[in-house]
Design a protein around this motif. Structure first.
Motif, short mmCIF file in Angstrom:
data_model
loop_
_atom_site.label_atom_id
_atom_site.label_comp_id
_atom_site.label_asym_id
_atom_site.label_seq_id
_atom_site.Cartn_x
_atom_site.Cartn_y
_atom_site.Cartn_z
N MET A 290 11.55 -8.91 -2.27
CA MET A 290 10.50 -8.36 -3.10
C MET A 290 9.69 -7.30 -2.35
O MET A 290 9.38 -6.24 -2.89
CB MET A 290 9.56 -9.48 -3.56
CG MET A 290 8.49 -9.01 -4.54
SD MET A 290 7.14 -10.16 -4.76
CE MET A 290 6.08 -9.68 -3.39
N LEU A 291 9.36 -7.60 -1.11
CA LEU A 291 8.57 -6.65 -0.33
C LEU A 291 9.32 -5.33 -0.15
O LEU A 291 8.71 -4.25 -0.16
CB LEU A 291 8.21 -7.26 1.03
CG LEU A 291 7.40 -6.38 1.99
CD1 LEU A 291 6.15 -5.83 1.31
CD2 LEU A 291 7.02 -7.18 3.24
N ASP A 292 10.65 -5.40 0.02
CA ASP A 292 11.44 -4.18 0.15
C ASP A 292 11.35 -3.33 -1.12
O ASP A 292 11.25 -2.11 -1.07
CB ASP A 292 12.90 -4.52 0.42
CG ASP A 292 13.08 -5.33 1.68
OD1 ASP A 292 12.54 -4.93 2.71
OD2 ASP A 292 13.74 -6.38 1.62
N LEU A 293 11.38 -4.01 -2.26
CA LEU A 293 11.27 -3.30 -3.53
C LEU A 293 9.92 -2.57 -3.63
O LEU A 293 9.84 -1.43 -4.09
CB LEU A 293 11.43 -4.30 -4.68
CG LEU A 293 11.53 -3.76 -6.11
CD1 LEU A 293 12.39 -4.69 -6.95
CD2 LEU A 293 10.16 -3.64 -6.75
N LEU A 294 8.86 -3.23 -3.18
CA LEU A 294 7.53 -2.61 -3.20
C LEU A 294 7.46 -1.42 -2.24
O LEU A 294 6.87 -0.38 -2.56
CB LEU A 294 6.47 -3.64 -2.82
CG LEU A 294 6.32 -4.85 -3.76
CD1 LEU A 294 5.31 -5.84 -3.19
CD2 LEU A 294 5.92 -4.41 -5.15
N ILE A 295 8.06 -1.58 -1.07
CA ILE A 295 8.08 -0.48 -0.10
C ILE A 295 8.86 0.70 -0.66
O ILE A 295 8.45 1.87 -0.53
CB ILE A 295 8.66 -0.95 1.25
CG1 ILE A 295 7.72 -1.98 1.91
CG2 ILE A 295 8.90 0.24 2.17
CD1 ILE A 295 8.30 -2.66 3.13
N ALA A 296 9.99 0.40 -1.31
CA ALA A 296 10.79 1.46 -1.93
C ALA A 296 9.99 2.18 -3.01
O ALA A 296 10.03 3.41 -3.12
CB ALA A 296 12.07 0.87 -2.51
N ALA A 297 9.24 1.40 -3.81
CA ALA A 297 8.43 2.00 -4.87
C ALA A 297 7.33 2.88 -4.29
O ALA A 297 7.00 3.93 -4.84
CB ALA A 297 7.82 0.89 -5.74
N SER A 298 6.78 2.47 -3.15
CA SER A 298 5.72 3.27 -2.52
C SER A 298 6.29 4.59 -1.99
O SER A 298 5.63 5.62 -2.04
CB SER A 298 5.04 2.49 -1.40
OG SER A 298 5.88 2.37 -0.26
N ARG A 299 7.51 4.55 -1.48
CA ARG A 299 8.13 5.78 -0.97
C ARG A 299 8.50 6.74 -2.09
O ARG A 299 8.66 7.94 -1.86
CB ARG A 299 9.35 5.42 -0.12
CG ARG A 299 8.98 4.66 1.14
CD ARG A 299 10.13 4.53 2.12
NE ARG A 299 9.69 3.88 3.35
CZ ARG A 299 10.42 3.78 4.45
NH1 ARG A 299 11.65 4.29 4.48
NH2 ARG A 299 9.94 3.17 5.53
N ASP A 300 8.62 6.18 -3.31
CA ASP A 300 8.87 7.02 -4.49
C ASP A 300 7.57 7.46 -5.15
O ASP A 300 7.59 8.08 -6.22
CB ASP A 300 9.72 6.25 -5.51
CG ASP A 300 11.15 6.04 -5.03
OD1 ASP A 300 11.60 6.82 -4.17
OD2 ASP A 300 11.81 5.10 -5.52
N GLY A 301 6.44 7.09 -4.52
CA GLY A 301 5.14 7.51 -5.05
C GLY A 301 4.63 6.65 -6.19
O GLY A 301 3.66 7.04 -6.86
N LEU A 302 5.25 5.49 -6.42
CA LEU A 302 4.83 4.63 -7.54
C LEU A 302 3.75 3.62 -7.14
O LEU A 302 3.10 3.04 -8.01
CB LEU A 302 6.05 3.87 -8.09
CG LEU A 302 7.19 4.74 -8.64
CD1 LEU A 302 8.36 3.86 -9.05
CD2 LEU A 302 6.70 5.57 -9.82
#
Length: 516
Positions: A290-302
């Motif tokens: 889950m944390l990886d998904l959040l980190i990925a979303a942050s790198r996409d600016g979400l």
């Protein structure tokens, strides 16, 4: 002069009281709903204060006395309690009533406005982002970690000696915290014993603070709390809690920096579950959580870093404390019901014999009697015993019209013990959950994970984790009660928490076969 000011103040309050209760539409509608008699101006406010045990008793006796719907007033602020499945369905199944009430505002210092506390567009956005986290294929990737944590738990008991008595709450919470961190956060807590213990103690203390503040939040006087010594101690606990999650986030970000973010790029393609459960930890770290998904979303600016922390704070708490409480009650119930415990053990032993003495995902999914026991334990002792909502429009509940924006308390504990829907509701009977008995039961008479659009996103994870923890425990130990549930004293808290130790004796199964 002071006397005149006081008299004027009382007069103003009486006028406000009359206007709110009898002149305005909202007050007139709410006063049609049954409830305990109160006093002018203060309503039922003073009746609702007391110790946390007393507050719990008030909550239970109120809903029983005015079943299935009741109202109380605190000064000018009403709360409606509902516990009938039809009314619960009306609220929970609708997208018009998904906003959490002001009582959840006390969680904002800890969780921010994450999935638990947010509403509107933000909640919809977060739910959409987080839903893939608990996809079945992701759970398959986590299962070996859950199994290992269950086996570590049994090893800790074996290493402690022949017969061990444990206070169940801290015992289980240690292992459920390990499990949520290594699965959903992708970070192992091995070697962080003191730090982990500080976090669990801070969670417990925060539960006390939040329970203390619930009534004050309802009466809109919670600001006073920040001026007290408890308010200052709460700040210390929040520093520990946020420090813990920030450390976990930083470690996971560092991992992705060192691997050039290559695993984040393939998030959508990394949920196939075509993996070997025996693969080493270094390889398992590549599994995306889950944390990886959040980190990925942050790198996409979400999402921002603050957004990540509020979701991690939310899931760290919900993912370990509620599950730990569920494990406490199922263990205590099995300890008190030897015949049921023996039947669970026989089912587990037979499954292990057919599976080479190895716990796997398939084995855990094929333990129907254990699953029924867990469901029945969650009926009697739901970890989340109440939900609070704000209806988005006027809504009819049990022939009464409840105005939009009224605080609604949905009594899950009460509906789970309603004799109109559960025969002999106080009795622990796993066979209530046989398929033929479930078929004709009201779908909203059983809500351990809530229901509708805001149901618990991690319920399949929680059920799987409880199986992975309980199965090796019952396989290796006989459970005998020390503290009996008939003497259980519950205190008002975010979760259904006992106010005293709940202890069970663990006796190794192998002792039965020892030579005399």
């Amino acid at each position: 002069m002071i006397t005149i000011i006081l008299l004027l103040l009382i007069l103003i309050l009486l006028i406000c009281n009359y206007y709110v209760h009898y002149h305005g539409k909202k007050g007139r509608l709410i006063n049609l709903i049954p409830g305990p008699s109160g006093y002018p101006i203060v309503g039922n406010a003073f009746q609702c204060f007391g110790s946390r045990e007393e507050q719990w008793k008030i909550l239970i006796t109120l809903t029983d006395a005015f079943y299935p719907i009741a109202k109380v007033w605190g000064f000018f602020f009403p709360v409606i309690f509902i516990s009938h499945p039809n009314d619960l369905e009306t609220i929970l199944s609708s997208t018009k009533h998904i906003e959490k009430s002001i009582l959840y505002d006390i969680l904002h210092l800890w969780f921010g406005t994450g999935l638990l506390t947010s509403g509107g567009a933000k909640w919809h956005s977060r739910r959409k982002i987080l839903t893939p986290t608990f996809h079945f294929n992701i759970l398959q990737q986590f299962i070996q970690i859950l199994i290992e944590e269950g086996e570590n738990m049994t090893k800790s008991l074996k290493n402690a000696g022949d017969t061990v008595v444990k206070d169940l709450v801290p015992f289980f919470s240690e292992h459920t915290l390990n499990a949520i961190c290594e699965t959903a956060m992708g970070t192992s807590l091995r070697g962080l014993g003191d730090f982990q213990q500080q976090y669990r103690e801070a969670v417990h203390r925060m539960g006390e603070f939040l329970a203390y503040r619930i009534m004050r939040q309802w009466l809109h006087i919670d600001w006073i709390f920040s001026l007290t010594s408890k308010g200052r101690e709460q700040k210390k606990m929040l520093k520990i809690l946020h420090g813990f999650t920030e450390r976990i986030i930083a470690e996971r970000k560092l991992y992705h920096d060192r691997t050039n973010g290559q695993y984040l790029k393939s998030f959508d393609n990394d949920t196939s579950a075509n993996r070997d459960d025996a693969e080493p930890v270094e390889i398992r770290r590549k599994r995306l959580a889950m944390l990886d998904l959040l980190i990925a979303a942050s790198r996409d600016g979400l999402m921002t870093d603050s957004d990540i922390r509020e979701e991690v704070d939310t899931f760290m708490f919900e993912g370990h404390d509620t599950t730990a409480m569920g494990l406490c009650y199922i263990s205590a119930l099995l300890a008190e019901h030897k015949d049921i415990q023996d039947r669970v053990r026989n089912e587990i032993d037979s499954a292990l014999q057919e599976n080479g003495q190895k716990f796997t995902m398939k084995l855990l999914q094929n333990l129907p009697y254990l699953e029924r026991c867990i469901k029945e334990a969650l009926r009697l002792y739901p970890s989340v015993h109440v939900i609070s909502r704000l209806p988005g429009e006027d809504v009819k509940l049990h022939s009464y019209l409840v105005p939009a924006g009224t605080y609604l308390h949905l009594n899950i504990y009460g509906v789970h013990r309603d004799p109109n829907f559960w025969s002999n509701p106080e009795v622990f009977d796993p066979d209530r959950f046989l398929p033929e008995k479930i078929r004709n039961r009201h779908p909203y008479s059983y809500l351990p994970f809530s229901a509708g659009p805001r149901n618990c996103i991690g319920q399949r994870f929680a059920m799987l984790e409880m199986k992975a923890m309980i199965a090796p425990l019952v396989h290796n130990f006989y459970l005998e009660p020390i503290d009996y549930l008939k003497n259980l004293r519950i205190q008002l808290d975010m979760v259904l928490r006992p106010s005293h130790p709940l202890r069970v004796k663990f006796i190794p199964v192998c002792k039965t076969y020892a030579s005399p």
